[in-house]
Motif scaffolding. Sequence first.
Motif, PDB file in Angstrom:
ATOM      1  N   GLY A   1       4.455  14.231  -5.135  1.00 41.23           N
ATOM      2  CA  GLY A   1       4.852  14.944  -3.925  1.00 41.23           C
ATOM      3  C   GLY A   1       5.320  14.034  -2.807  1.00 41.23           C
ATOM      4  N   ARG A   2       5.628  12.785  -3.145  1.00 39.55           N
ATOM      5  CA  ARG A   2       5.942  11.786  -2.125  1.00 39.55           C
ATOM      6  C   ARG A   2       7.127  12.157  -1.238  1.00 39.55           C
ATOM      7  NH1 ARG A   2       6.774   9.767  -7.110  1.00 39.55           N
ATOM      8  NH2 ARG A   2       8.936   9.507  -7.813  1.00 39.55           N
ATOM      9  N   ASP A   3       8.086  12.902  -1.759  1.00 36.54           N
ATOM     10  CA  ASP A   3       9.268  13.218  -0.964  1.00 36.54           C
ATOM     11  C   ASP A   3       8.959  14.165   0.184  1.00 36.54           C
ATOM     12  OD1 ASP A   3      10.977  11.592  -2.399  1.00 36.54           O
ATOM     13  OD2 ASP A   3      11.533  13.166  -3.824  1.00 36.54           O
ATOM     14  N   GLU A   4       7.790  14.804   0.154  1.00 39.33           N
ATOM     15  CA  GLU A   4       7.371  15.686   1.240  1.00 39.33           C
ATOM     16  C   GLU A   4       6.302  15.040   2.128  1.00 39.33           C
ATOM     17  OE1 GLU A   4       7.946  20.119  -0.464  1.00 39.33           O
ATOM     18  OE2 GLU A   4       6.208  19.013  -1.262  1.00 39.33           O
ATOM     19  N   ARG A   5       6.026  13.761   1.893  1.00 44.64           N
ATOM     20  CA  ARG A   5       4.958  13.080   2.621  1.00 44.64           C
ATOM     21  C   ARG A   5       5.527  12.164   3.713  1.00 44.64           C
ATOM     22  NH1 ARG A   5       1.477  16.247  -0.273  1.00 44.64           N
ATOM     23  NH2 ARG A   5       1.131  15.460  -2.389  1.00 44.64           N
ATOM     24  N   GLN A   6       4.625  11.863   4.655  1.00 45.35           N
ATOM     25  CA  GLN A   6       4.892  10.801   5.619  1.00 45.35           C
ATOM     26  C   GLN A   6       3.619   9.981   5.743  1.00 45.35           C
ATOM     27  OE1 GLN A   6       6.191  11.900   9.676  1.00 45.35           O
ATOM     28  NE2 GLN A   6       7.998  10.638   9.263  1.00 45.35           N
ATOM     29  N   LEU A   7       3.773   8.689   5.926  1.00 46.67           N
ATOM     30  CA  LEU A   7       2.636   7.781   5.845  1.00 46.67           C
ATOM     31  C   LEU A   7       2.860   6.591   6.755  1.00 46.67           C
ATOM     32  CD1 LEU A   7       0.040   6.765   4.304  1.00 46.67           C
ATOM     33  CD2 LEU A   7       1.600   5.841   2.572  1.00 46.67           C
ATOM     34  N   GLY A   8       1.809   6.180   7.465  1.00 45.51           N
ATOM     35  CA  GLY A   8       1.824   4.950   8.234  1.00 45.51           C
ATOM     36  C   GLY A   8       0.597   4.131   7.896  1.00 45.51           C
ATOM     37  N   VAL A   9       0.770   2.813   7.755  1.00 45.64           N
ATOM     38  CA  VAL A   9      -0.332   1.927   7.363  1.00 45.64           C
ATOM     39  C   VAL A   9      -0.248   0.636   8.167  1.00 45.64           C
ATOM     40  CG1 VAL A   9      -1.409   0.653   5.460  1.00 45.64           C
ATOM     41  CG2 VAL A   9      -0.299   2.859   5.007  1.00 45.64           C
ATOM     42  N   VAL A  10      -1.406   0.166   8.613  1.00 45.90           N
ATOM     43  CA  VAL A  10      -1.500  -1.149   9.231  1.00 45.90           C
ATOM     44  C   VAL A  10      -2.729  -1.845   8.659  1.00 45.90           C
ATOM     45  CG1 VAL A  10      -2.893  -0.438  11.234  1.00 45.90           C
ATOM     46  CG2 VAL A  10      -1.373  -2.393  11.428  1.00 45.90           C
ATOM     47  N   GLY A  11      -2.635  -3.149   8.439  1.00 43.40           N
ATOM     48  CA  GLY A  11      -3.730  -3.907   7.857  1.00 43.40           C
ATOM     49  C   GLY A  11      -4.360  -4.879   8.827  1.00 43.40           C
ATOM     50  N   SER A  12      -5.076  -5.849   8.301  1.00 40.92           N
ATOM     51  CA  SER A  12      -5.785  -6.810   9.144  1.00 40.92           C
ATOM     52  C   SER A  12      -4.874  -7.907   9.664  1.00 40.92           C
ATOM     53  CB  SER A  12      -6.951  -7.431   8.371  1.00 40.92           C
ATOM     54  OG  SER A  12      -6.475  -8.088   7.197  1.00 40.92           O
ATOM     55  N   THR A  13      -3.711  -8.080   9.033  1.00 46.90           N
ATOM     56  CA  THR A  13      -2.716  -9.057   9.489  1.00 46.90           C
ATOM     57  C   THR A  13      -1.322  -8.515   9.187  1.00 46.90           C
ATOM     58  OG1 THR A  13      -2.704 -10.218   7.361  1.00 46.90           O
ATOM     59  CG2 THR A  13      -4.238 -11.044   9.032  1.00 46.90           C
ATOM     60  N   GLY A  14      -0.318  -9.113   9.810  1.00 50.40           N
ATOM     61  CA  GLY A  14       1.068  -8.848   9.462  1.00 50.40           C
ATOM     62  C   GLY A  14       1.611  -7.530   9.974  1.00 50.40           C
ATOM     63  N   ASP A  15       2.787  -7.187   9.476  1.00 49.80           N
ATOM     64  CA  ASP A  15       3.492  -5.981   9.901  1.00 49.80           C
ATOM     65  C   ASP A  15       2.837  -4.724   9.344  1.00 49.80           C
ATOM     66  OD1 ASP A  15       5.304  -7.544  11.206  1.00 49.80           O
ATOM     67  OD2 ASP A  15       6.950  -7.234   9.780  1.00 49.80           O
ATOM     68  N   GLY A  16       2.966  -3.637  10.112  1.00 45.58           N
ATOM     69  CA  GLY A  16       2.640  -2.333   9.584  1.00 45.58           C
ATOM     70  C   GLY A  16       3.760  -1.839   8.697  1.00 45.58           C
TER      71      GLY A  16
ATOM     72  N   VAL B   1       0.841  -1.191   0.000  1.00 47.00           N
ATOM     73  CA  VAL B   1       0.000   0.000   0.000  1.00 47.00           C
ATOM     74  C   VAL B   1       0.880   1.246   0.000  1.00 47.00           C
ATOM     75  CG1 VAL B   1      -1.668   1.365   1.337  1.00 47.00           C
ATOM     76  CG2 VAL B   1      -1.983  -1.114   1.091  1.00 47.00           C
ATOM     77  N   VAL B   2       1.861   1.265   0.882  1.00 44.32           N
ATOM     78  CA  VAL B   2       2.784   2.407   0.949  1.00 44.32           C
ATOM     79  C   VAL B   2       3.508   2.582  -0.379  1.00 44.32           C
ATOM     80  CG1 VAL B   2       4.919   3.232   2.006  1.00 44.32           C
ATOM     81  CG2 VAL B   2       3.073   2.355   3.444  1.00 44.32           C
ATOM     82  N   ALA B   3       3.997   1.489  -0.930  1.00 43.68           N
ATOM     83  CA  ALA B   3       4.732   1.568  -2.186  1.00 43.68           C
ATOM     84  C   ALA B   3       3.842   2.085  -3.313  1.00 43.68           C
ATOM     85  CB  ALA B   3       5.300   0.196  -2.543  1.00 43.68           C
ATOM     86  N   GLY B   4       2.614   1.596  -3.361  1.00 48.74           N
ATOM     87  CA  GLY B   4       1.716   2.016  -4.431  1.00 48.74           C
ATOM     88  C   GLY B   4       1.294   3.467  -4.314  1.00 48.74           C
ATOM     89  N   LEU B   5       0.956   3.906  -3.105  1.00 44.25           N
ATOM     90  CA  LEU B   5       0.526   5.293  -2.918  1.00 44.25           C
ATOM     91  C   LEU B   5       1.657   6.267  -3.223  1.00 44.25           C
ATOM     92  CD1 LEU B   5      -1.574   5.039   0.379  1.00 44.25           C
ATOM     93  CD2 LEU B   5      -2.432   5.268  -1.960  1.00 44.25           C
ATOM     94  N   THR B   6       2.829   5.978  -2.731  1.00 47.03           N
ATOM     95  CA  THR B   6       3.937   6.923  -2.919  1.00 47.03           C
ATOM     96  C   THR B   6       4.456   6.915  -4.356  1.00 47.03           C
ATOM     97  OG1 THR B   6       5.508   5.268  -2.072  1.00 47.03           O
ATOM     98  CG2 THR B   6       4.629   6.866  -0.499  1.00 47.03           C
TER      99      THR B   6
END
Length: 284
Positions: free
Chosen positions: A77-92, A67-72
């Motif tokens: 403007g990705r170089d000015e962004r910060q993002l955190g994601v967590v799903g239903s399983t696994g690592d954030g 998700v992070v890879a696809g959005l950025t």
Amino acid sequence: MTFSIVARSADGRLHGVAVASKFLAAGALVPAAEAEVGAVATQAHVNLAYRSQGLALLRTGVAPADVVAGLTAADPGRDERQLGVVGSTGDGATWTGSFCHPWAGGQAGDGWAAQGNILVGPQVIDAMRDAWLDGSELPFPQRLLTALRAGDRAGGDRRGRQSAGLLVVRRRGGYAGTGDELVDLRVDDHPDPVTELGRLLDTHTMLFGKPDPATLYDLTGPLADEVAALLAAAGHPVGVAGLDGALASWAGVENLEERIVAGRLDPIVLEHLRRTAPPGRTGD
């Protein structure tokens, strides 16, 4: 401008975001979550589209790192962004663009990700991580708040304090089971927003938390007599509706209806009734 944590409960039923910033109403911009799907925090130069797009990707089973890879990848403007994601399983997963104001960075693990920018240093994220990992026995909303408070105490946003927010979702966890927003609290402009957010969460828990069956009193005998007298003093006398009806009527006025159980009494309800009934009019 912000530090946040996105996380999932151990059983996967709750997802949430806690955020604080020297920025007006960060809780209105940063967090997004969907029950049993995941949670997203968008910050630094916020991209609001990350919220809906990130949840849509999680809903289809895309892993947080992807998700992070696809959005950025799709965002100039990705170089000015910060993002955190967590799903239903696994690592954030977390992302910090190379143009984010220092100190900026993040960490992630199983079911969580913490990130921040314009911080006093990496110790803010370290403190959030440690508090989250050490808080497994806490109720999920309090665990998120504890991690946020740890980051705040470690120095937080190096510009100061202004706002904070807490969003927690659970399927049918909202008011009277009619929605999924278990907790949705914001402190938009305050000199000590994380502390104020804690006060709001305590009030929210008192009013809307579900009663613990193991702690309920039987509403009979001397306790029933006391409650009837207190209710009469508060302007809700026992009449044709009976004690349960009078108690429910009073609780509706006091916003405690979620804690009412027929024939029984939540200790939190009793404490509030004793504290708020007019003195000297209880019929003692």
